[in-house]
Write a protein that holds these residues in place. Structure first.
Motif, PDB file in Angstrom:
ATOM      1  N   SER A  94       0.816  -1.220   0.000  1.00 25.93           N
ATOM      2  CA  SER A  94       0.000   0.000   0.000  1.00 25.93           C
ATOM      3  C   SER A  94       0.845   1.263   0.000  1.00 25.93           C
ATOM      4  O   SER A  94       0.303   2.373  -0.052  1.00 25.93           O
ATOM      5  CB  SER A  94      -0.931   0.004   1.215  1.00 25.93           C
ATOM      6  OG  SER A  94      -0.212   0.271   2.412  1.00 25.93           O
ATOM      7  N   ASN A  95       2.184   1.108   0.068  1.00 28.12           N
ATOM      8  CA  ASN A  95       3.101   2.254   0.047  1.00 28.12           C
ATOM      9  C   ASN A  95       2.767   3.296   1.112  1.00 28.12           C
ATOM     10  O   ASN A  95       2.801   4.510   0.862  1.00 28.12           O
ATOM     11  CB  ASN A  95       3.097   2.910  -1.345  1.00 28.12           C
ATOM     12  CG  ASN A  95       3.637   1.996  -2.420  1.00 28.12           C
ATOM     13  OD1 ASN A  95       4.660   1.335  -2.215  1.00 28.12           O
ATOM     14  ND2 ASN A  95       2.956   1.927  -3.550  1.00 28.12           N
ATOM     15  N   GLY A  96       2.409   2.790   2.298  1.00 29.54           N
ATOM     16  CA  GLY A  96       2.155   3.691   3.414  1.00 29.54           C
ATOM     17  C   GLY A  96       0.750   4.248   3.483  1.00 29.54           C
ATOM     18  O   GLY A  96       0.411   4.948   4.439  1.00 29.54           O
ATOM     19  N   LYS A  97      -0.080   3.944   2.487  1.00 29.50           N
ATOM     20  CA  LYS A  97      -1.441   4.476   2.499  1.00 29.50           C
ATOM     21  C   LYS A  97      -2.244   3.904   3.663  1.00 29.50           C
ATOM     22  O   LYS A  97      -3.055   4.597   4.284  1.00 29.50           O
ATOM     23  CB  LYS A  97      -2.136   4.161   1.168  1.00 29.50           C
ATOM     24  CG  LYS A  97      -3.514   4.788   1.045  1.00 29.50           C
ATOM     25  CD  LYS A  97      -4.099   4.539  -0.338  1.00 29.50           C
ATOM     26  CE  LYS A  97      -5.465   5.200  -0.482  1.00 29.50           C
ATOM     27  NZ  LYS A  97      -6.040   4.983  -1.842  1.00 29.50           N
ATOM     28  N   TYR A  98      -2.010   2.618   3.937  1.00 27.01           N
ATOM     29  CA  TYR A  98      -2.668   1.960   5.068  1.00 27.01           C
ATOM     30  C   TYR A  98      -1.577   1.432   5.985  1.00 27.01           C
ATOM     31  O   TYR A  98      -0.977   0.388   5.725  1.00 27.01           O
ATOM     32  CB  TYR A  98      -3.577   0.835   4.587  1.00 27.01           C
ATOM     33  CG  TYR A  98      -4.564   1.284   3.533  1.00 27.01           C
ATOM     34  CD1 TYR A  98      -5.554   2.211   3.836  1.00 27.01           C
ATOM     35  CD2 TYR A  98      -4.489   0.794   2.233  1.00 27.01           C
ATOM     36  CE1 TYR A  98      -6.450   2.642   2.873  1.00 27.01           C
ATOM     37  CE2 TYR A  98      -5.389   1.209   1.266  1.00 27.01           C
ATOM     38  CZ  TYR A  98      -6.363   2.134   1.584  1.00 27.01           C
ATOM     39  OH  TYR A  98      -7.242   2.568   0.624  1.00 27.01           O
ATOM     40  N   ALA A  99      -1.329   2.166   7.043  1.00 28.14           N
ATOM     41  CA  ALA A  99      -0.199   1.841   7.911  1.00 28.14           C
ATOM     42  C   ALA A  99      -0.409   0.569   8.704  1.00 28.14           C
ATOM     43  O   ALA A  99       0.561  -0.079   9.108  1.00 28.14           O
ATOM     44  CB  ALA A  99       0.064   3.012   8.865  1.00 28.14           C
ATOM     45  N   SER A 120      -6.396   0.717   9.863  1.00 33.43           N
ATOM     46  CA  SER A 120      -6.653   1.778   8.892  1.00 33.43           C
ATOM     47  C   SER A 120      -7.207   1.214   7.587  1.00 33.43           C
ATOM     48  O   SER A 120      -8.027   1.858   6.914  1.00 33.43           O
ATOM     49  CB  SER A 120      -5.382   2.597   8.630  1.00 33.43           C
ATOM     50  OG  SER A 120      -4.360   1.791   8.064  1.00 33.43           O
ATOM     51  N   PHE A 121      -6.785   0.001   7.221  1.00 32.61           N
ATOM     52  CA  PHE A 121      -7.333  -0.649   6.034  1.00 32.61           C
ATOM     53  C   PHE A 121      -8.811  -0.966   6.239  1.00 32.61           C
ATOM     54  O   PHE A 121      -9.641  -0.756   5.349  1.00 32.61           O
ATOM     55  CB  PHE A 121      -6.545  -1.926   5.753  1.00 32.61           C
ATOM     56  CG  PHE A 121      -7.042  -2.733   4.588  1.00 32.61           C
ATOM     57  CD1 PHE A 121      -6.911  -2.269   3.295  1.00 32.61           C
ATOM     58  CD2 PHE A 121      -7.635  -3.973   4.791  1.00 32.61           C
ATOM     59  CE1 PHE A 121      -7.365  -3.021   2.213  1.00 32.61           C
ATOM     60  CE2 PHE A 121      -8.089  -4.731   3.734  1.00 32.61           C
ATOM     61  CZ  PHE A 121      -7.957  -4.250   2.433  1.00 32.61           C
ATOM     62  N   ALA A 146     -10.904   2.114   5.970  1.00 30.30           N
ATOM     63  CA  ALA A 146     -11.078   2.576   4.592  1.00 30.30           C
ATOM     64  C   ALA A 146     -12.077   1.722   3.818  1.00 30.30           C
ATOM     65  O   ALA A 146     -12.315   1.979   2.626  1.00 30.30           O
ATOM     66  CB  ALA A 146      -9.731   2.581   3.874  1.00 30.30           C
ATOM     67  N   LEU A 148      -6.527  -3.756  -3.408  1.00 29.67           N
ATOM     68  CA  LEU A 148      -5.276  -4.096  -2.741  1.00 29.67           C
ATOM     69  C   LEU A 148      -5.167  -5.595  -2.496  1.00 29.67           C
ATOM     70  O   LEU A 148      -4.074  -6.123  -2.303  1.00 29.67           O
ATOM     71  CB  LEU A 148      -5.168  -3.338  -1.414  1.00 29.67           C
ATOM     72  CG  LEU A 148      -3.801  -3.377  -0.720  1.00 29.67           C
ATOM     73  CD1 LEU A 148      -2.722  -2.757  -1.596  1.00 29.67           C
ATOM     74  CD2 LEU A 148      -3.869  -2.642   0.623  1.00 29.67           C
TER      75      LEU A 148
END
Length: 281
Positions: A29-34, A38-39, A42, A48
């Motif tokens: 996720s390249n940091g989008k969902y730490a 958080s996933f 969202a 993903l």
């Protein structure tokens, strides 16, 4: 779909379980969902999760973490299973609830800690419900739409500290006693409560607890509705739905855990949560 949290080379991440191992979705996720929380918040975007048939990591390369290491709240239910001997007058009118601190949690295969201050560490195998969509005043008839998935919990309880007063808090929050894992199974793959699933707890391979979700006094929709009336639920919150008879303190004679004991909690459709007891250093 099975989702989990883990630590790799000192860095927290999360991912999906494939037939070959673990796919690191935190990295993808390249940091989008730490983190997994958080996933979930969202809406668990499906793009993903595409193409996860292979494996990037073996289970031996990572240290598992509690499924949701950082929930906003963990709400625990007690006295929530009917037994064959349960009398109507012994069924509570409302759920008996208490809170567990996230810092007390451990992962699958992590040591379950017997504290220095007690020799009365007990086991409680339970089904954990992970909230996907938050809300307040959630009606029971729509509550299951708020569930992201299910996991396994061992509500390790220090019984003498639990009984110091009418409040359960001390005995339910010792460090290293709330085992949570190994992963979350998405709700669509385990259609509780329409499907009844079994729960079995074993200590050193010997069965101690056995029940199924049809025996819940307060079912999952009711618990979600009741809890959301007094506290808004958030994505990643955990509701642990209570245990059945057979835990150690109610046995004759009582059977408390000791260092070296292995506790396995198995829930149909999810898997096995396993922890070995260690003495507090």
């Amino acid at each position: 779909m099975k989702l989990l949290s883990f630590v790799l080379n000192g860095q927290a991440s999360w991912g999906a379980v494939s037939d070959q191992g673990i796919v690191d979705l935190g990295a993808r996720s390249n940091g989008k969902y730490a983190d997994l929380r958080s996933f979930i918040a969202a809406g668990r975007p499906r793009e993903l999760l595409a193409g996860i048939d292979g494996a990037e990591l073996g289970f031996d390369e990572v240290e598992l973490a509690p499924v949701i290491p950082n929930p906003d709240k963990i709400v625990m239910a007690a006295i929530n299973y009917r037994e064959d001997s349960t009398l109507p007058e012994n069924i509570p009118e409302y759920p008996v609830l208490f809170l567990r601190l996230p810092s007390s949690q451990i992962a699958h295969d992590a040591p379950l800690i017997q504290p220095r201050s007690s020799e009365k560490l007990d086991f409680e195998g339970e089904l954990a419900v992970i909230i996907g969509t938050g809300g307040r005043h959630i009606p029971a008839e729509g509550a299951m739409a708020h569930v992201a998935g299910y996991s396994i919990y061992n509500d390790g309880s220090v019984r003498d500290w639990q009984k110091h007063s009418h409040q359960f808090t001390p005995g339910k929050n010792f460090s290293g006693t709330g085992a949570f894992g190994p992963w979350m199974v998405e709700a669509a793959d385990l259609p509780i409560p329409h499907k009844c699933v079994s729960l079995v707890t074993r200590v050193n391979g010997v069965e101690k607890q056995r029940t199924d979700t049809s025996r819940m006094i307060f079912d999952i929709p009711y618990l979600i509705s009741y809890i959301s009336t007094f506290a808004p639920l958030e994505p990643g919150d955990v509701i642990v739905t209570g245990t059945c008879a057979g835990f150690g303190s109610k046995r004759m004679p009582p059977e408390f855990l000791k260092p070296g004991d292995v506790v396995d909690v198995e829930i149909e459709g999810i898997g096995v949560l396993s922890n070995t007891v260690e003495a507090e250093k």
